[in-house]
Write a protein that holds these residues in place. Sequence first.
Motif, PDB file in Angstrom:
ATOM      1  N   VAL A  16      43.429  72.887  21.854  1.00 37.25           N
ATOM      2  CA  VAL A  16      42.486  73.790  21.172  1.00 37.25           C
ATOM      3  C   VAL A  16      41.724  74.606  22.225  1.00 37.25           C
ATOM      4  O   VAL A  16      41.538  75.815  22.081  1.00 37.25           O
ATOM      5  CB  VAL A  16      41.518  73.000  20.257  1.00 37.25           C
ATOM      6  N   GLU A  17      41.337  73.914  23.308  1.00 38.01           N
ATOM      7  CA  GLU A  17      40.610  74.558  24.403  1.00 38.01           C
ATOM      8  C   GLU A  17      41.408  75.707  25.026  1.00 38.01           C
ATOM      9  O   GLU A  17      40.858  76.715  25.448  1.00 38.01           O
ATOM     10  CB  GLU A  17      40.358  73.478  25.454  1.00 38.01           C
ATOM     11  N   ARG A  18      42.742  75.558  25.051  1.00 39.70           N
ATOM     12  CA  ARG A  18      43.594  76.616  25.610  1.00 39.70           C
ATOM     13  C   ARG A  18      44.061  77.592  24.533  1.00 39.70           C
ATOM     14  O   ARG A  18      44.994  78.379  24.757  1.00 39.70           O
ATOM     15  CB  ARG A  18      44.800  75.978  26.325  1.00 39.70           C
ATOM     16  N   ASN A  19      43.444  77.516  23.350  1.00 37.11           N
ATOM     17  CA  ASN A  19      43.789  78.401  22.217  1.00 37.11           C
ATOM     18  C   ASN A  19      45.262  78.318  21.834  1.00 37.11           C
ATOM     19  O   ASN A  19      45.881  79.334  21.489  1.00 37.11           O
ATOM     20  CB  ASN A  19      43.432  79.866  22.534  1.00 37.11           C
ATOM     21  N   LEU A  20      45.812  77.109  21.883  1.00 37.40           N
ATOM     22  CA  LEU A  20      47.235  76.935  21.548  1.00 37.40           C
ATOM     23  C   LEU A  20      47.444  76.556  20.090  1.00 37.40           C
ATOM     24  O   LEU A  20      48.586  76.388  19.651  1.00 37.40           O
ATOM     25  CB  LEU A  20      47.849  75.849  22.448  1.00 37.40           C
ATOM     26  N   LYS A  25      50.870  75.614  15.432  1.00 40.29           N
ATOM     27  CA  LYS A  25      51.067  75.697  13.980  1.00 40.29           C
ATOM     28  C   LYS A  25      52.349  76.468  13.651  1.00 40.29           C
ATOM     29  O   LYS A  25      53.076  76.115  12.731  1.00 40.29           O
ATOM     30  CB  LYS A  25      49.851  76.346  13.307  1.00 40.29           C
ATOM     31  N   GLU A  26      52.644  77.512  14.428  1.00 43.16           N
ATOM     32  CA  GLU A  26      53.893  78.264  14.240  1.00 43.16           C
ATOM     33  C   GLU A  26      55.100  77.356  14.469  1.00 43.16           C
ATOM     34  O   GLU A  26      56.098  77.449  13.760  1.00 43.16           O
ATOM     35  CB  GLU A  26      53.966  79.465  15.199  1.00 43.16           C
ATOM     36  N   MET A  27      55.009  76.485  15.483  1.00 40.33           N
ATOM     37  CA  MET A  27      56.132  75.565  15.752  1.00 40.33           C
ATOM     38  C   MET A  27      56.368  74.658  14.541  1.00 40.33           C
ATOM     39  O   MET A  27      57.508  74.392  14.172  1.00 40.33           O
ATOM     40  CB  MET A  27      55.879  74.730  17.010  1.00 40.33           C
ATOM     41  N   PHE A  28      55.280  74.167  13.927  1.00 42.43           N
ATOM     42  CA  PHE A  28      55.432  73.336  12.724  1.00 42.43           C
ATOM     43  C   PHE A  28      56.090  74.140  11.598  1.00 42.43           C
ATOM     44  O   PHE A  28      57.042  73.688  10.964  1.00 42.43           O
ATOM     45  CB  PHE A  28      54.075  72.799  12.248  1.00 42.43           C
TER      46      PHE A  28
END
Length: 136
Positions: A16-20, A25-28
Amino acid sequence: MSNIELTLSIIKPDAVERNLDIEIKEMFKNKGFSIVKEKKIQIEKSEAEKFYKVHETKPFYNDLCAYLSSGPIVVMVLEKENAVLDNRELMGATNPNDAEEGTIRKKYGISIDKNSVHGSDSVENAKIEIDFFFKD
Ligand code: CMP
């Protein structure tokens, strides 16, 4: 016969800290998961201790709980055929060094502690973990 399951996923503070969170979520979604519930929260260490109670005798328990409560996390309920197992496959091995190419932990994990995501390990635990975060 179809076997639609729910599982709990957490995007951990390092991701979350790295804004990933958007990319994860796209990978899911690309693997066919629907995100049926979702919230971004920060929990107290005492709540992390309850969540990870199964690990309370492990040497890494204290650090693990301190870490999960150290910053914002995104908790999600994922739905899909065989969601529990398929989520574990998509996450990859607990230690990112051992994770397969194409998995979330291989792509984004930093260390065994900062391994970017958590996922329920069984249908039974998925119910318990979903209730933990989403019981109204
Ligand atoms: P997670 O799937 O969230 O479940 C428990 C977490 O403990 C695990 O991911 C790791 O991030 C963390 N952890 C730290 N050390 C270890 C270890 N030696 N073995 C397993 N998990 C560990």
